[in-house]
Design a protein around this motif. Structure first.
Motif, PDB file in Angstrom:
ATOM      1  N   UNK A  41       0.767  -1.080  -0.050  1.00  0.00           N
ATOM      2  CA  UNK A  41       0.076   0.031   0.053  1.00  0.00           C
ATOM      3  C   UNK A  41       1.034   1.492  -0.005  1.00  0.00           C
ATOM      4  N   UNK A  42       0.637   2.167  -0.568  1.00  0.00           N
ATOM      5  CA  UNK A  42       1.274   3.486  -0.803  1.00  0.00           C
ATOM      6  C   UNK A  42       2.550   3.379  -0.903  1.00  0.00           C
ATOM      7  N   UNK A  43       2.999   2.541  -1.768  1.00  0.00           N
ATOM      8  CA  UNK A  43       4.664   2.503  -2.156  1.00  0.00           C
ATOM      9  C   UNK A  43       5.215   1.670  -1.466  1.00  0.00           C
ATOM     10  N   UNK A  44       4.937   0.973  -0.452  1.00  0.00           N
ATOM     11  CA  UNK A  44       5.595   0.238   0.579  1.00  0.00           C
ATOM     12  C   UNK A  44       5.632   0.630   1.687  1.00  0.00           C
ATOM     13  N   UNK A  45       6.427   0.157   2.735  1.00  0.00           N
ATOM     14  CA  UNK A  45       6.471   0.745   4.118  1.00  0.00           C
ATOM     15  C   UNK A  45       7.824   1.350   4.436  1.00  0.00           C
ATOM     16  N   UNK A  46       8.386   2.086   3.518  1.00  0.00           N
ATOM     17  CA  UNK A  46       9.418   2.736   3.716  1.00  0.00           C
ATOM     18  C   UNK A  46       9.109   4.309   4.140  1.00  0.00           C
ATOM     19  N   UNK A  47      10.135   5.023   4.907  1.00  0.00           N
ATOM     20  CA  UNK A  47       9.828   6.224   5.292  1.00  0.00           C
ATOM     21  C   UNK A  47       9.624   7.277   3.834  1.00  0.00           C
ATOM     22  N   UNK A  48      10.297   6.796   2.898  1.00  0.00           N
ATOM     23  CA  UNK A  48      10.199   7.717   1.786  1.00  0.00           C
ATOM     24  C   UNK A  48       8.889   7.522   1.135  1.00  0.00           C
ATOM     25  N   UNK A  49       8.399   6.300   1.230  1.00  0.00           N
ATOM     26  CA  UNK A  49       7.018   5.875   0.398  1.00  0.00           C
ATOM     27  C   UNK A  49       6.092   6.610   1.268  1.00  0.00           C
ATOM     28  N   UNK A  50       6.434   6.687   2.475  1.00  0.00           N
ATOM     29  CA  UNK A  50       5.187   7.239   3.305  1.00  0.00           C
ATOM     30  C   UNK A  50       5.040   8.938   3.072  1.00  0.00           C
ATOM     31  N   UNK A  51       6.343   9.455   2.989  1.00  0.00           N
ATOM     32  CA  UNK A  51       6.591  10.928   2.699  1.00  0.00           C
ATOM     33  C   UNK A  51       5.860  11.492   1.400  1.00  0.00           C
ATOM     34  N   UNK A  52       6.167  10.349   0.465  1.00  0.00           N
ATOM     35  CA  UNK A  52       5.515  10.584  -1.040  1.00  0.00           C
ATOM     36  C   UNK A  52       4.290  10.249  -1.097  1.00  0.00           C
ATOM     37  N   UNK A  53       3.619   9.151  -0.606  1.00  0.00           N
ATOM     38  CA  UNK A  53       2.227   8.766  -0.990  1.00  0.00           C
ATOM     39  C   UNK A  53       1.303   8.897   0.170  1.00  0.00           C
ATOM     40  N   UNK A  54       1.883   8.469   1.421  1.00  0.00           N
ATOM     41  CA  UNK A  54       0.631   8.526   2.532  1.00  0.00           C
ATOM     42  C   UNK A  54       0.520   9.709   3.066  1.00  0.00           C
ATOM     43  N   UNK A  55       1.627  10.498   3.420  1.00  0.00           N
ATOM     44  CA  UNK A  55       1.458  11.854   4.189  1.00  0.00           C
ATOM     45  C   UNK A  55       0.551  13.003   3.476  1.00  0.00           C
ATOM     46  N   UNK A  56       0.898  13.030   2.149  1.00  0.00           N
ATOM     47  CA  UNK A  56       0.063  13.917   1.297  1.00  0.00           C
ATOM     48  C   UNK A  56      -1.456  13.653   1.382  1.00  0.00           C
ATOM     49  N   UNK A  57      -1.867  12.235   1.340  1.00  0.00           N
ATOM     50  CA  UNK A  57      -3.185  12.003   1.431  1.00  0.00           C
ATOM     51  C   UNK A  57      -3.735  12.547   2.674  1.00  0.00           C
ATOM     52  N   UNK A  58      -3.199  12.395   3.835  1.00  0.00           N
ATOM     53  CA  UNK A  58      -3.471  12.781   5.104  1.00  0.00           C
ATOM     54  C   UNK A  58      -3.625  13.951   5.234  1.00  0.00           C
ATOM     55  N   UNK A  59      -2.652  14.805   4.746  1.00  0.00           N
ATOM     56  CA  UNK A  59      -2.652  16.348   4.678  1.00  0.00           C
ATOM     57  C   UNK A  59      -4.103  16.752   4.146  1.00  0.00           C
ATOM     58  N   UNK A  60      -4.103  16.167   2.827  1.00  0.00           N
ATOM     59  CA  UNK A  60      -5.197  16.411   1.922  1.00  0.00           C
ATOM     60  C   UNK A  60      -6.468  16.328   2.809  1.00  0.00           C
ATOM     61  N   UNK A  61      -6.902  15.366   3.248  1.00  0.00           N
ATOM     62  CA  UNK A  61      -8.033  14.937   4.042  1.00  0.00           C
ATOM     63  C   UNK A  61      -8.278  15.845   5.285  1.00  0.00           C
ATOM     64  N   UNK A  62      -7.099  16.158   5.936  1.00  0.00           N
ATOM     65  CA  UNK A  62      -7.413  17.184   7.070  1.00  0.00           C
ATOM     66  C   UNK A  62      -7.785  18.474   6.500  1.00  0.00           C
ATOM     67  N   UNK A  63      -7.183  18.942   5.501  1.00  0.00           N
ATOM     68  CA  UNK A  63      -7.577  20.165   4.867  1.00  0.00           C
ATOM     69  C   UNK A  63      -9.150  20.261   4.590  1.00  0.00           C
ATOM     70  N   UNK A  64      -9.589  19.061   4.011  1.00  0.00           N
ATOM     71  CA  UNK A  64     -11.013  18.869   3.678  1.00  0.00           C
ATOM     72  C   UNK A  64     -12.012  19.002   4.956  1.00  0.00           C
ATOM     73  N   UNK A  65     -11.568  18.311   5.803  1.00  0.00           N
ATOM     74  CA  UNK A  65     -12.039  18.401   7.184  1.00  0.00           C
ATOM     75  C   UNK A  65     -12.190  19.940   7.746  1.00  0.00           C
ATOM     76  N   UNK A  66     -11.095  20.557   7.884  1.00  0.00           N
ATOM     77  CA  UNK A  66     -10.866  21.949   8.170  1.00  0.00           C
ATOM     78  C   UNK A  66     -12.209  22.686   7.644  1.00  0.00           C
ATOM     79  N   UNK A  67     -12.157  22.556   6.094  1.00  0.00           N
ATOM     80  CA  UNK A  67     -13.081  23.384   5.403  1.00  0.00           C
ATOM     81  C   UNK A  67     -14.592  23.198   5.870  1.00  0.00           C
TER      82      UNK A  67
END
Length: 128
Positions: A41-67
């Motif tokens: 999921x999200x390009x693997x379990x590496x820190x790099x993959x999390x930074x590239x694929x997973x963390x941006x999704x969380x940030x985007x979702x939180x922005x939507x919730x804030x709106x």
């Protein structure tokens, strides 16, 4: 993230795979670790993959919730409240709200509220 006012990052969101099974220390996936069923999921379990694929999704979702949580709501006070194409009486009426209707206010402009259906005069709406 919201409750504790955390910023999404690989310091605040940590995969269990990043910890060594023998020492309990964070090794970011090296050493003696347990594999995860979600490895791909999200390009693997590496820190790099999390930074590239997973963390941006969380940030985007939180922005939507804030709106959504910043959206105001109002209750219509007039028996019948005209919904207009723009903020002013010179704009075409495109519908009406009835007294007691609860509306979401998306924007405010010069004495008018924009809803998902159009603009209404704020004099006939009580914020709730």
């Amino acid at each position: 993230m919201q409750k504790f006012k955390l910023t999404p990052s690989t310091d605040t969101i940590v995969y269990h795979h990043w910890y060594d099974l023998n020492t309990g220390k964070r090794t970011n996936g090296t050493g003696s670790t347990k594999s995860c069923p979600g490895t791909n999921f999200f390009g693997g379990n590496s820190v790099e993959a999390a930074n590239k694929y997973f963390i941006p999704l969380i940030k985007k979702e939180l922005e939507q919730i804030d709106k959504v949580t910043q959206t105001k709501k109002g209750q219509v006070l007039a028996t019948k409240l005209n919904i207009r194409k723009g903020a002013g009486t010179n704009f075409e009426v495109v519908g009406t709200y009835s007294k007691g209707d609860i509306i979401e206010i998306v924007e405010e402009n010069d004495g008018w509220y924009r809803t998902n259906k159009g603009w209404v005069c704020k004099d006939y709406v009580r914020l709730v």
